[in-house]
Design a protein around this motif. Structure first.
Motif, short mmCIF file in Angstrom:
data_model
loop_
_atom_site.label_atom_id
_atom_site.label_comp_id
_atom_site.label_asym_id
_atom_site.label_seq_id
_atom_site.Cartn_x
_atom_site.Cartn_y
_atom_site.Cartn_z
N GLU A 351 1.10 -2.91 4.95
CA GLU A 351 1.30 -1.46 4.84
C GLU A 351 1.15 -1.07 3.38
O GLU A 351 1.17 -1.94 2.49
CB GLU A 351 2.70 -1.09 5.36
N MET A 352 0.97 0.21 3.10
CA MET A 352 0.94 0.68 1.72
C MET A 352 1.39 2.13 1.68
O MET A 352 1.41 2.83 2.70
CB MET A 352 -0.43 0.50 1.09
N GLU A 353 1.76 2.59 0.48
CA GLU A 353 2.26 3.95 0.32
C GLU A 353 1.78 4.52 -1.01
O GLU A 353 1.60 3.79 -1.99
CB GLU A 353 3.79 3.97 0.34
N PRO A 354 1.54 5.83 -1.06
CA PRO A 354 1.11 6.45 -2.32
C PRO A 354 2.28 6.67 -3.27
O PRO A 354 3.38 7.04 -2.85
CB PRO A 354 0.51 7.79 -1.85
N LEU A 355 2.04 6.46 -4.55
CA LEU A 355 3.01 6.71 -5.61
C LEU A 355 2.36 7.65 -6.63
O LEU A 355 1.14 7.70 -6.77
CB LEU A 355 3.42 5.41 -6.30
N HIS A 356 3.20 8.36 -7.38
CA HIS A 356 2.71 9.20 -8.49
C HIS A 356 1.61 10.16 -8.03
O HIS A 356 0.56 10.29 -8.68
CB HIS A 356 2.20 8.33 -9.64
#
Length: 436
Positions: A351-356
């Motif tokens: 899985e991955m997630e957006p940051l900034h």
């Protein structure tokens, strides 16, 4: 090469976070212990946060794949007991996926493998308590439910149809994608066939290599309404019709719920159906061999999709021809073409997630050898760097970002069962997030 030497070689290829970064900022909770069975769930719709109720709701598969939900009260910092909301039929495909309808009710979907799409609905808005109701919303040989809520409140559920179970004359490796839509929080539903006139929305029926099965690795809704989709093909190959003998290639598209059209990374409008000519001409991210490298289906069933600076990218992995470490790839859309490079080995990206604001993405991965814990990595401007290691006492099998999450409940991590037999459910359920 000896087994020990192979393991050492594998470990040397895994990017390791600096010692000071291990578990930095993360906290791990265990809402349920020794309850998780093997699951085929993709990284889609594992849970939701309700800011009104100030609760986070999660869903997971227990013994016999029975569907369970739990809630976390952010005011008290406590988890509820698990609530069973549906039978899983002893099939790892029948995992629960969850969204919250505009009326506040929680909707949990499962695909009774190749038979029905079933929905369980919470008895009250913003709560899991009480007796859930259940209904069949499609009998179109549905598998792999992937739900999301569009900005206008429409609830979509993408699923794969096993066409041969509806028409015995159709080969077993013809399995396209369809969807159903509700505009009244799950009370009534219409099918993609009714809305578009097409028998399917993504797929093919007559490829020479018999790769007519669609495996969506991830479907990711965005705040602007776009739904990013990455997928691979499967099928019997040149030897003839057979379900899931081979995997081949990686494809990317995005879906606009406003007009129900699909688009390529370059902006080509593909209309309401993606067929084989469309995907080969406009959607192919990477070409992979029609082989089973090292005995591993390749590319894997899970691929990840994101966007940065308005341009999509995907993460995916393949097996090694000699049975060695998995190969992890990052493919980026440059504005005119896809560029692919290998970024790591020996990892299963989950899985991955957006940051900034989406300029950086955090990737969650497990190791190929199934060791406990979750490794995280950062992707920025196409660069891949090691980040924190999230410790867990037992191995993790699946990871899903919680929709609208609020820390410390950011990602749901389902523990790996010690056996493929779904009657054995001894994995833990973990929820990780940043310390508040």
């Amino acid at each position: 090469m000896s087994r020990l030497s192979s393991l050492l070689a594998l470990l040397m290829l895994i990017p390791v976070a600096p010692a000071h970064a291990r578990a930095e900022g993360f906290t791990v909770q265990t809402p349920a212990t020794s309850v998780a069975a093997r699951s085929d769930r993709r990284p889609v719709a594992g849970g939701v946060h309700d800011p009104v109720a100030r609760k986070t709701f999660i869903s997971w598969s227990g013994r016999y794949e029975d569907n369970h939900v739990q809630s976390y009260d952010h005011r008290t910092g406590t988890w509820s007991a698990p609530v069973k909301v549906g039978e899983g039929g002893s099939d790892a495909h029948n995992y629960p996926t969850m969204v919250q309808a505009p009326d506040g009710h929680l909707l949990v979907f499962r695909g009774m493998h190749n038979v029905e799409l079933v929905m369980s609905r919470s008895p009250r808005p913003r709560s899991i308590e009480g007796a859930w109701t259940e209904r069949v919303i499609s009998r179109d040989a549905a598998t792999y439910p992937m739900p999301f809520v569009a900005p206008d409140g429409a609830v979509y559920v993408f699923f794969r149809e096993t066409s041969g179970d509806l028409d015995p004359s159709v080969p077993t490796d013809t399995r396209p994608m369809r969807y159903v839509v509700s505009h009244d929080s799950g009370k009534t539903w219409r099918t993609s066939r009714e809305l578009t006139g097409h028998p399917f929305v993504i797929g093919s029926t007559s490829r020479a290599d018999n790769m007519n099965e669609i495996y969506i690795g991830q479907l990711r809704p965005e705040r602007d309404g776009r739904v990013r989709i990455v997928y691979t093909l499967a099928g019997g190959g040149p030897e003839g019709h057979r379900h899931d003998r081979y995997h081949r290639n990686v494809y990317y598209t995005w879906f606009d719920p406003r007009n129900r059209h699909f688009y390529s990374a370059a902006g080509h409008d593909l209309g309401t159906q993606v067929d084989d000519a469309d995907q080969e001409q406009h959607l192919k991210v990477a070409e992979t061999p029609l082989t089973v490298p090292g005995g591993v289906k390749s590319p894997d069933y899970i691929q990840l999709v994101g966007v940065t600076a308005g341009r999509p990218f995907v993460l995916w992995f393949t097996g090694d021809p000699d049975g060695g470490p998995l190969h992890n790839f990052l493919s980026r859309w440059t504005g005119t073409r896809w560029e692919t490079r290998e970024v790591a080995r020996g990892l299963r990206t989950r899985e991955m997630e957006p940051l900034h604001g989406g300029t950086t993405w955090r990737v969650y991965a497990t190791t190929q050898d199934g060791a406990p814990g979750v490794r995280t990595f950062l992707v920025r401007d196409g660069r891949w760097t090691a980040d924190a290691v999230i410790p867990t006492p037992k191995p993790v099998q699946r990871i899903e970002l919680i929709t609208g999450f609020r820390d410390p409940a950011r990602v749901l991590m389902s523990g790996a069962s010690s056996a493929r037999d779904v009657a054995i459910a001894d994995g833990d359920i973990y929820v990780a997030g940043l310390k508040r």
